[in-house]
Scaffold this motif. Sequence first.
Motif, PDB file in Angstrom:
ATOM      1  N   MET A   1       0.823  -1.204   0.000  1.00  0.00           N
ATOM      2  CA  MET A   1       0.000   0.000   0.000  1.00  0.00           C
ATOM      3  C   MET A   1       0.860   1.258   0.000  1.00  0.00           C
ATOM      4  SD  MET A   1      -3.207   0.671  -0.100  1.00  0.00           S
ATOM      5  CE  MET A   1      -4.189   2.149  -0.016  1.00  0.00           C
ATOM      6  N   ARG A   2       1.998   1.189   0.721  1.00  0.00           N
ATOM      7  CA  ARG A   2       2.893   2.352   0.754  1.00  0.00           C
ATOM      8  C   ARG A   2       3.421   2.661  -0.641  1.00  0.00           C
ATOM      9  NH1 ARG A   2       5.392   4.785   4.920  1.00  0.00           N
ATOM     10  NH2 ARG A   2       4.760   3.098   6.314  1.00  0.00           N
ATOM     11  N   GLY A   3       3.757   1.602  -1.420  1.00  0.00           N
ATOM     12  CA  GLY A   3       4.208   1.822  -2.787  1.00  0.00           C
ATOM     13  C   GLY A   3       3.121   2.443  -3.634  1.00  0.00           C
ATOM     14  N   TYR A   4       1.857   2.022  -3.416  1.00  0.00           N
ATOM     15  CA  TYR A   4       0.738   2.624  -4.154  1.00  0.00           C
ATOM     16  C   TYR A   4       0.620   4.100  -3.818  1.00  0.00           C
ATOM     17  CZ  TYR A   4      -4.128   3.795  -5.138  1.00  0.00           C
ATOM     18  OH  TYR A   4      -5.254   4.430  -5.555  1.00  0.00           O
ATOM     19  N   PHE A   5       0.793   4.436  -2.538  1.00  0.00           N
ATOM     20  CA  PHE A   5       0.727   5.832  -2.107  1.00  0.00           C
ATOM     21  C   PHE A   5       1.810   6.665  -2.782  1.00  0.00           C
ATOM     22  CE2 PHE A   5       2.146   9.002   1.088  1.00  0.00           C
ATOM     23  CZ  PHE A   5       1.019   9.802   1.073  1.00  0.00           C
ATOM     24  N   ARG A   6       3.036   6.098  -2.838  1.00  0.00           N
ATOM     25  CA  ARG A   6       4.129   6.831  -3.480  1.00  0.00           C
ATOM     26  C   ARG A   6       3.842   7.056  -4.957  1.00  0.00           C
ATOM     27  NH1 ARG A   6       7.750   3.497  -0.427  1.00  0.00           N
ATOM     28  NH2 ARG A   6       8.087   2.216  -2.278  1.00  0.00           N
ATOM     29  N   ARG A   7       3.334   5.998  -5.625  1.00  0.00           N
ATOM     30  CA  ARG A   7       3.064   6.125  -7.063  1.00  0.00           C
ATOM     31  C   ARG A   7       1.969   7.137  -7.344  1.00  0.00           C
ATOM     32  NH1 ARG A   7       3.259   0.584  -6.502  1.00  0.00           N
ATOM     33  NH2 ARG A   7       1.000   0.390  -6.828  1.00  0.00           N
ATOM     34  N   LEU A   8       0.929   7.175  -6.496  1.00  0.00           N
ATOM     35  CA  LEU A   8      -0.181   8.090  -6.732  1.00  0.00           C
ATOM     36  C   LEU A   8       0.251   9.537  -6.537  1.00  0.00           C
ATOM     37  CD1 LEU A   8      -3.117   8.203  -7.476  1.00  0.00           C
ATOM     38  CD2 LEU A   8      -3.724   7.975  -5.063  1.00  0.00           C
ATOM     39  N   VAL A   9       1.013   9.794  -5.468  1.00  0.00           N
ATOM     40  CA  VAL A   9       1.499  11.159  -5.243  1.00  0.00           C
ATOM     41  C   VAL A   9       2.474  11.562  -6.341  1.00  0.00           C
ATOM     42  CG1 VAL A   9       2.749  12.659  -3.668  1.00  0.00           C
ATOM     43  CG2 VAL A   9       1.115  11.009  -2.767  1.00  0.00           C
ATOM     44  N   ALA A  10       3.331  10.606  -6.764  1.00  0.00           N
ATOM     45  CA  ALA A  10       4.283  10.907  -7.835  1.00  0.00           C
ATOM     46  C   ALA A  10       3.565  11.256  -9.125  1.00  0.00           C
ATOM     47  CB  ALA A  10       5.214   9.721  -8.054  1.00  0.00           C
ATOM     48  N   ALA A  11       2.406  10.610  -9.378  1.00  0.00           N
ATOM     49  CA  ALA A  11       1.634  10.944 -10.577  1.00  0.00           C
ATOM     50  C   ALA A  11       1.139  12.376 -10.514  1.00  0.00           C
ATOM     51  CB  ALA A  11       0.452   9.983 -10.722  1.00  0.00           C
TER      52      ALA A  11
ATOM     53  N   ALA B   1       5.229  23.400  -5.112  1.00  0.00           N
ATOM     54  CA  ALA B   1       4.199  22.390  -4.896  1.00  0.00           C
ATOM     55  C   ALA B   1       4.719  21.001  -5.245  1.00  0.00           C
ATOM     56  CB  ALA B   1       2.955  22.721  -5.720  1.00  0.00           C
ATOM     57  N   ALA B   2       5.442  20.889  -6.372  1.00  0.00           N
ATOM     58  CA  ALA B   2       5.988  19.595  -6.779  1.00  0.00           C
ATOM     59  C   ALA B   2       7.011  19.095  -5.768  1.00  0.00           C
ATOM     60  CB  ALA B   2       6.618  19.706  -8.169  1.00  0.00           C
ATOM     61  N   SER B   3       7.860  19.996  -5.275  1.00  0.00           N
ATOM     62  CA  SER B   3       8.866  19.598  -4.284  1.00  0.00           C
ATOM     63  C   SER B   3       8.200  19.112  -2.999  1.00  0.00           C
ATOM     64  CB  SER B   3       9.795  20.782  -3.995  1.00  0.00           C
ATOM     65  OG  SER B   3      10.719  20.469  -2.979  1.00  0.00           O
ATOM     66  N   ALA B   4       7.169  19.844  -2.558  1.00  0.00           N
ATOM     67  CA  ALA B   4       6.472  19.431  -1.340  1.00  0.00           C
ATOM     68  C   ALA B   4       5.763  18.097  -1.541  1.00  0.00           C
ATOM     69  CB  ALA B   4       5.466  20.515  -0.924  1.00  0.00           C
ATOM     70  N   ALA B   5       5.149  17.898  -2.712  1.00  0.00           N
ATOM     71  CA  ALA B   5       4.470  16.627  -2.986  1.00  0.00           C
ATOM     72  C   ALA B   5       5.465  15.470  -3.025  1.00  0.00           C
ATOM     73  CB  ALA B   5       3.703  16.716  -4.309  1.00  0.00           C
ATOM     74  N   ASN B   6       6.665  15.723  -3.547  1.00  0.00           N
ATOM     75  CA  ASN B   6       7.703  14.692  -3.539  1.00  0.00           C
ATOM     76  C   ASN B   6       8.094  14.317  -2.110  1.00  0.00           C
ATOM     77  OD1 ASN B   6       8.371  13.818  -6.168  1.00  0.00           O
ATOM     78  ND2 ASN B   6       9.311  15.783  -6.614  1.00  0.00           N
ATOM     79  N   ARG B   7       8.165  15.307  -1.243  1.00  0.00           N
ATOM     80  CA  ARG B   7       8.497  15.019   0.155  1.00  0.00           C
ATOM     81  C   ARG B   7       7.380  14.212   0.814  1.00  0.00           C
ATOM     82  NH1 ARG B   7       9.616  20.721   2.656  1.00  0.00           N
ATOM     83  NH2 ARG B   7       9.843  19.454   4.544  1.00  0.00           N
ATOM     84  N   VAL B   8       6.134  14.521   0.450  1.00  0.00           N
ATOM     85  CA  VAL B   8       5.015  13.730   0.967  1.00  0.00           C
ATOM     86  C   VAL B   8       5.128  12.289   0.477  1.00  0.00           C
ATOM     87  CG1 VAL B   8       2.517  13.429   0.909  1.00  0.00           C
ATOM     88  CG2 VAL B   8       3.488  15.715   1.193  1.00  0.00           C
ATOM     89  N   ALA B   9       5.478  12.127  -0.814  1.00  0.00           N
ATOM     90  CA  ALA B   9       5.604  10.778  -1.381  1.00  0.00           C
ATOM     91  C   ALA B   9       6.708   9.987  -0.707  1.00  0.00           C
ATOM     92  CB  ALA B   9       5.873  10.879  -2.885  1.00  0.00           C
TER      93      ALA B   9
ATOM     94  N   GLY C   1       7.307  10.072   2.418  1.00  0.00           N
ATOM     95  CA  GLY C   1       6.890   9.684   3.758  1.00  0.00           C
ATOM     96  C   GLY C   1       6.948  10.773   4.801  1.00  0.00           C
ATOM     97  N   GLU C   2       7.219  12.021   4.429  1.00  0.00           N
ATOM     98  CA  GLU C   2       7.248  13.114   5.396  1.00  0.00           C
ATOM     99  C   GLU C   2       5.812  13.558   5.658  1.00  0.00           C
ATOM    100  OE1 GLU C   2      10.096  16.206   4.669  1.00  0.00           O
ATOM    101  OE2 GLU C   2      11.388  14.874   3.503  1.00  0.00           O
ATOM    102  N   THR C   3       5.252  13.102   6.755  1.00  0.00           N
ATOM    103  CA  THR C   3       3.829  13.303   7.022  1.00  0.00           C
ATOM    104  C   THR C   3       3.483  14.719   7.455  1.00  0.00           C
ATOM    105  OG1 THR C   3       4.165  12.535   9.306  1.00  0.00           O
ATOM    106  CG2 THR C   3       3.554  10.886   7.648  1.00  0.00           C
ATOM    107  N   ASP C   4       4.462  15.516   7.861  1.00  0.00           N
ATOM    108  CA  ASP C   4       4.164  16.856   8.355  1.00  0.00           C
ATOM    109  C   ASP C   4       4.227  17.912   7.264  1.00  0.00           C
ATOM    110  OD1 ASP C   4       6.868  16.475   8.023  1.00  0.00           O
ATOM    111  OD2 ASP C   4       7.444  17.837   9.652  1.00  0.00           O
ATOM    112  N   VAL C   5       4.446  17.539   6.032  1.00  0.00           N
ATOM    113  CA  VAL C   5       4.564  18.504   4.925  1.00  0.00           C
ATOM    114  C   VAL C   5       3.176  18.817   4.382  1.00  0.00           C
ATOM    115  CG1 VAL C   5       5.510  18.910   2.626  1.00  0.00           C
ATOM    116  CG2 VAL C   5       6.861  17.701   4.332  1.00  0.00           C
TER     117      VAL C   5
END
Length: 448
Positions: free
Chosen positions: A1-11, A179-187, A189-193
């Motif tokens: 599921m974590r990989g799915y989360f990373r892929r979705l945010v990366a999209a 926005a892209a940089s922050a979304a990458n940090r979210v992808a 695993g940085e939950t506070d971004v």
Amino acid sequence: MRGYFRRLVAACVDRMGIGAGLRWKLSAAIALVGALVAIALSLVVHNAARVSMLDNARDLADERIMIAQRNYELSGRLNFPNTKIDDPELPKALREKTEAGRRATYVADRPDGSPDIWAAVPLKNGHVMSLHSGFTDHSSDILKDLDQALVIGSIAVVLGGSALGVLIGGHLSRRLRKAASAANRVAKGETDVRVREAIGGVVRDETDDLASAVDAMADALRQRLEAERRVTADIAHELRTPVTGLLTAAELLPPGRPTELVLDRARAMRTLVEDVLEVARLDSASERAELQDILLGQFVARRVAAKDPDATVRVVHESEVTTDPRRLERVLFNLLANAARHGRPPVEVTVEGRVIRVRDHGPGFPDALLAEGPSRFRTGSADRAGRGHGLGLTIAAGQARVLGARLTFRNVRPAGAPESTPPEGAAAVLWLPEHAPTNTGSYPVLGQ
């Protein structure tokens, strides 16, 4: 599921990455529109000024021909400049109007583009008096000055539009990049971004809407992941007691083949429950490494000999590292187990400095694992027919993350062979950090 989360945010990040040349594209678009508008306006103004000057010239020629007519009728002499009687060069259209008894003016263009002004009036004696003059030098100079001013103004509009496009595009591009940089940090695993806070600004636009949507999506996925992790952990925890009781009861059965089968399945179930609990703990990002100084080569050689005596160990370069021996052993054992279960012998372990490489000679890792990294309940077998639940590599990746290490996977092919060549084995490489980890999850586990 974590990989799915990373892929979705990366999209979403890819969609926000509109392009490095956004400011220049916007500048070029504004400059092009400005140039087209400036050219159109310049043509309109030029033509309007020319028509107005020609109308004034025709009015002036008409007044002069009237004065010349009165003088001629009073004195009988032709004493007005540029006038003639029955001029053979009189334009045909103007001659037809005078034959109809009308006073008229006419504009004809010379081969060089400059206008000729004609005026004609019928006389009482049946002849035609005509006046022929050109565009005055003063009028030509005015028109040239106007054209020059229009050209300069058009250039200024284009340059100003380009500068405005660069400013607007630069502002929008900076917000999108933030926005892209922050979304990458979210992808990662940085939950506070928060993407909305990262882009900043006091003016709300579509970028804010996009950032808010990404934040809402990340929150929803994070809550879903946390809920699934809690459910998984709760189920595994509730299963631990009955499975332990089942194993104890099976050990009390009389010896025999049926007892061995029950014990084997009970042990496998207990191992599965313990693995699921370990994955849940690793997903919670609450694990901490208990650090010790060890000689990596000696440590790996002793552990491999105990786990798989048939595997060969080669220490290229010994190195002292600060790490958690228990977690490092867990990673090493899981990689060896995966190589033994899904690969083929011989299994080779190489230690070079801070790098541990486990290589088998089997069919290689599946493409999905190479592209997305290990995933629970998906085995490391290329044909997906191998035994196991796919938790071994998932646990290895999670423990590597706690150690601050980087775990990569690749298939081994002959040097220079294309990707279509079948692999000659699989290699998992653990890269231990130069400095001991300070917190959990601060170092990503990458697939390669």
